[in-house]
Design an enzyme around this catalytic site. Sequence first.
Site, PDB file in Angstrom:
ATOM      1  CG  ASP A  32      -1.755  15.497  -2.344  1.00  0.00           C
ATOM      2  OD1 ASP A  32      -2.663  16.041  -3.006  1.00  0.00           O
ATOM      3  OD2 ASP A  32      -0.892  16.135  -1.726  1.00  0.00           O
TER       4      ASP A  32
ATOM      5  CE  LYS B 195      -3.391  25.692  -5.358  1.00  0.00           C
ATOM      6  NZ  LYS B 195      -2.520  26.642  -4.624  1.00  0.00           N
TER       7      LYS B 195
ATOM      8  CG  ASP C 140      10.188   8.991  -2.670  1.00  0.00           C
ATOM      9  OD1 ASP C 140       9.390   9.888  -2.985  1.00  0.00           O
ATOM     10  OD2 ASP C 140      10.850   8.320  -3.494  1.00  0.00           O
TER      11      ASP C 140
ATOM     12  CG  ASP D  60     -12.025  12.294  -1.978  1.00  0.00           C
ATOM     13  OD1 ASP D  60     -10.832  11.992  -2.229  1.00  0.00           O
ATOM     14  OD2 ASP D  60     -12.331  13.283  -1.296  1.00  0.00           O
TER      15      ASP D  60
ATOM     16  CD  GLU E 168      -2.875   1.382   2.244  1.00  0.00           C
ATOM     17  OE1 GLU E 168      -3.713   2.308   2.173  1.00  0.00           O
ATOM     18  OE2 GLU E 168      -2.804   0.598   3.216  1.00  0.00           O
TER      19      GLU E 168
END
Length: 204
Positions: A117, A121, A94, A153, A42
């Site tokens: 995330d 933008k 990372d 979402d 994950e």
Amino acid sequence: MSDYEKALADRAERVATMRKKLADVLPEELIGGFSTNGLTLEIGCGHGHFLAAYAAAFPQETCIGIDLISKRIERAQHKKELAKLDNVHFFKADADEFFEALPPKIVLGKIFLLFLDPWPKKRHHKNRIIREQTLNEWARRSRAGTMMYFRTDHEGFYEWSLEAIEAHPNWELCPDAPWPFERETYFQSILPDAPRDLIARFRA
């Protein structure tokens, strides 16, 4: 030493440390490439709600969750310890550095990408994890039957990811495939709208 050289040295040290941590916890059959299940990974595991529950439900699988935030990994590790799970491990890492540290023969069985995330933008879209470079990396670590499970979402991120997977020669969308395990987190429970899912399978 220049700032650039220091950054490279710091990265190399993190990769070496991660390589040692993985060697200490992963079973020999997985490191040797003999595991039937492959590695369940994950990326962006948060506090470990989903993966800890998944690992408890599937004790035959070796699971790893990675996240960039130390506090999240601490909470995830606490869940692992409370549940006395020995088949799941959480690391601050990372994703690119993690894959560099991963032993070369390890193959992925499942990849979970849950509510990452979306970088909404436009100038930040290059930071979205679903892109050709990462899909290539995951493909190199996959075999027939490797599955990718994506949930968000954010409609823009969903459409972006859908297009990237459709365009990639090594991943095929599986719209009729079942979601393998459900564990609603607090974050998911307060979403105003139902999330969107993508499921894809590796194809050689």
